[in-house]
Scaffold this motif. Sequence first.
Motif, PDB file in Angstrom:
ATOM      1  N   TYR A  52      17.650   4.419  -6.124  1.00 13.63           N
ATOM      2  CA  TYR A  52      17.102   3.288  -5.496  1.00 13.63           C
ATOM      3  C   TYR A  52      15.867   3.247  -5.416  1.00 13.63           C
ATOM      4  O   TYR A  52      15.070   2.817  -5.215  1.00 13.63           O
ATOM      5  N   VAL A  53      14.668   4.630  -4.410  1.00 11.04           N
ATOM      6  CA  VAL A  53      13.631   5.295  -5.281  1.00 11.04           C
ATOM      7  C   VAL A  53      12.879   4.821  -5.925  1.00 11.04           C
ATOM      8  O   VAL A  53      11.649   3.963  -5.876  1.00 11.04           O
ATOM      9  N   ARG A  54      13.577   5.187  -7.555  1.00 15.17           N
ATOM     10  CA  ARG A  54      12.649   4.845  -8.557  1.00 15.17           C
ATOM     11  C   ARG A  54      12.778   3.768  -9.173  1.00 15.17           C
ATOM     12  O   ARG A  54      11.580   3.369  -8.532  1.00 15.17           O
ATOM     13  N   ASN A  55      13.682   2.748  -8.778  1.00 15.37           N
ATOM     14  CA  ASN A  55      13.057   1.256  -8.516  1.00 15.37           C
ATOM     15  C   ASN A  55      12.517   0.643  -7.674  1.00 15.37           C
ATOM     16  O   ASN A  55      11.779   0.035  -8.114  1.00 15.37           O
ATOM     17  N   ALA A  56      12.429   0.614  -6.351  1.00 15.64           N
ATOM     18  CA  ALA A  56      11.092   0.515  -5.426  1.00 15.64           C
ATOM     19  C   ALA A  56      10.160   0.585  -6.302  1.00 15.64           C
ATOM     20  O   ALA A  56       9.144   0.366  -5.233  1.00 15.64           O
ATOM     21  N   LEU A  57       9.811   1.652  -6.116  1.00 16.12           N
ATOM     22  CA  LEU A  57       8.381   2.557  -6.712  1.00 16.12           C
ATOM     23  C   LEU A  57       7.723   2.055  -8.299  1.00 16.12           C
ATOM     24  O   LEU A  57       6.716   1.697  -7.984  1.00 16.12           O
ATOM     25  N   LEU A  58       8.987   1.593  -8.781  1.00 13.02           N
ATOM     26  CA  LEU A  58       8.143   1.653 -10.527  1.00 13.02           C
ATOM     27  C   LEU A  58       8.170   0.102 -11.373  1.00 13.02           C
ATOM     28  O   LEU A  58       7.969  -0.508 -11.711  1.00 13.02           O
ATOM     29  N   ALA A  65       6.287  17.095  -5.951  1.00 12.58           N
ATOM     30  CA  ALA A  65       6.464  16.364  -4.702  1.00 12.58           C
ATOM     31  C   ALA A  65       7.958  15.829  -4.539  1.00 12.58           C
ATOM     32  O   ALA A  65       8.328  15.741  -3.704  1.00 12.58           O
ATOM     33  N   PHE A  66       7.718  15.116  -5.743  1.00 14.28           N
ATOM     34  CA  PHE A  66       9.269  14.320  -5.919  1.00 14.28           C
ATOM     35  C   PHE A  66      10.576  15.048  -5.213  1.00 14.28           C
ATOM     36  O   PHE A  66      11.628  15.229  -4.729  1.00 14.28           O
ATOM     37  N   GLN A  80       1.079  -0.720   0.133  1.00 12.14           N
ATOM     38  CA  GLN A  80       0.110  -0.119  -0.146  1.00 12.14           C
ATOM     39  C   GLN A  80       0.733   1.200   0.125  1.00 12.14           C
ATOM     40  O   GLN A  80       0.435   2.038  -0.978  1.00 12.14           O
ATOM     41  N   ALA A  81       1.845   1.140   0.758  1.00 14.90           N
ATOM     42  CA  ALA A  81       2.784   2.034   0.728  1.00 14.90           C
ATOM     43  C   ALA A  81       3.908   2.790  -0.752  1.00 14.90           C
ATOM     44  O   ALA A  81       4.156   3.550  -1.248  1.00 14.90           O
ATOM     45  N   LYS A  82       3.700   1.843  -0.771  1.00 15.16           N
ATOM     46  CA  LYS A  82       4.601   1.574  -2.038  1.00 15.16           C
ATOM     47  C   LYS A  82       3.155   1.840  -2.827  1.00 15.16           C
ATOM     48  O   LYS A  82       3.751   3.170  -4.092  1.00 15.16           O
ATOM     49  N   HIS A  83       2.653   1.849  -3.562  1.00 13.29           N
ATOM     50  CA  HIS A  83       1.089   2.060  -4.460  1.00 13.29           C
ATOM     51  C   HIS A  83       1.590   3.560  -3.333  1.00 13.29           C
ATOM     52  O   HIS A  83       1.141   4.885  -4.965  1.00 13.29           O
ATOM     53  N   TYR A  84       0.807   3.774  -2.902  1.00 16.28           N
ATOM     54  CA  TYR A  84       0.642   5.104  -2.500  1.00 16.28           C
ATOM     55  C   TYR A  84       1.756   6.335  -2.521  1.00 16.28           C
ATOM     56  O   TYR A  84       1.702   7.444  -3.792  1.00 16.28           O
ATOM     57  N   PHE A  85       2.675   5.903  -2.581  1.00 14.82           N
ATOM     58  CA  PHE A  85       3.808   6.846  -2.665  1.00 14.82           C
ATOM     59  C   PHE A  85       4.792   7.238  -4.411  1.00 14.82           C
ATOM     60  O   PHE A  85       4.909   7.803  -4.283  1.00 14.82           O
ATOM     61  N   SER A  86       5.331   5.788  -4.846  1.00  6.30           N
ATOM     62  CA  SER A  86       4.723   6.192  -6.294  1.00  6.30           C
ATOM     63  C   SER A  86       3.936   6.423  -6.939  1.00  6.30           C
ATOM     64  O   SER A  86       4.233   7.490  -8.073  1.00  6.30           O
ATOM     65  N   GLY A  87       2.894   6.622  -6.874  1.00 10.49           N
ATOM     66  CA  GLY A  87       1.561   7.896  -7.267  1.00 10.49           C
ATOM     67  C   GLY A  87       2.211   9.301  -7.209  1.00 10.49           C
ATOM     68  O   GLY A  87       1.421  10.185  -7.909  1.00 10.49           O
ATOM     69  N   ARG A  88       2.180   9.590  -6.232  1.00 11.93           N
ATOM     70  CA  ARG A  88       2.539  10.777  -5.402  1.00 11.93           C
ATOM     71  C   ARG A  88       3.856  11.434  -5.745  1.00 11.93           C
ATOM     72  O   ARG A  88       4.090  12.462  -6.584  1.00 11.93           O
ATOM     73  N   ILE A  93      12.961   7.789   1.226  1.00 10.19           N
ATOM     74  CA  ILE A  93      11.765   8.609   1.290  1.00 10.19           C
ATOM     75  C   ILE A  93      11.763   8.671   3.233  1.00 10.19           C
ATOM     76  O   ILE A  93      11.263  10.399   2.714  1.00 10.19           O
ATOM     77  N   ILE A  94      11.121   7.716   3.921  1.00 10.71           N
ATOM     78  CA  ILE A  94      10.839   8.040   4.850  1.00 10.71           C
ATOM     79  C   ILE A  94      11.597   8.819   5.740  1.00 10.71           C
ATOM     80  O   ILE A  94      11.927   9.984   6.610  1.00 10.71           O
TER      81      ILE A  94
END
Length: 169
Positions: free
Chosen positions: A105-111, A92-93, A73-81, A127-128
């Motif tokens: 690292y962030v890009r790979n994790a989310l996309l 926002a990014f 859920q967090a991955k989905h939320y933050f990738s959309g944000r 991110i956190i």
Amino acid sequence: MTDPAQWLNMHFEGWSNLTPQEKKAIRDFPILWSIFELQATGQNGERPNATPERICRAIENLTADIDENGIQQAKHYFSGRYYNDNGQGTYAFDQLRVHSDYQQYVRNALLEVDVSSQNILLGLLLIINRLRNNFLHGEKASYAFANQLENFRHANSVLMFAIPLWDTP
């Protein structure tokens, strides 16, 4: 006056406009972060300090199995944000200001589709870490924490998921 909640309502413009859920998520965040910092980076006699470098090292040394369902859920939320439909970082990014050494690292994790649970967790924690920095250095306060419920709700959820992955120091 000794009640911080009352003081905030009276002296910090915008605080009284926040919902009880927003206030709770905002207040819970630094406590959860502190426990995460201790658990993940305070191992082996090291002083707790969850810098991006230390977060990467903590994830590399993590031996616990990570159930990806706990962080989807967090991955989905933050990738959309933080990314638009074309995979470009959003405003926002940009405001998150992830250091260039850690942006991939962030890009790979989310996309990425076939990314490991370990790498998803790493990206979320990076991110956190930036949310924490913006929180504690006044940037979130500059707009009275408006519209931050989902950020902190998901951040708190990831932290509660992550903390037990490390043994007590």
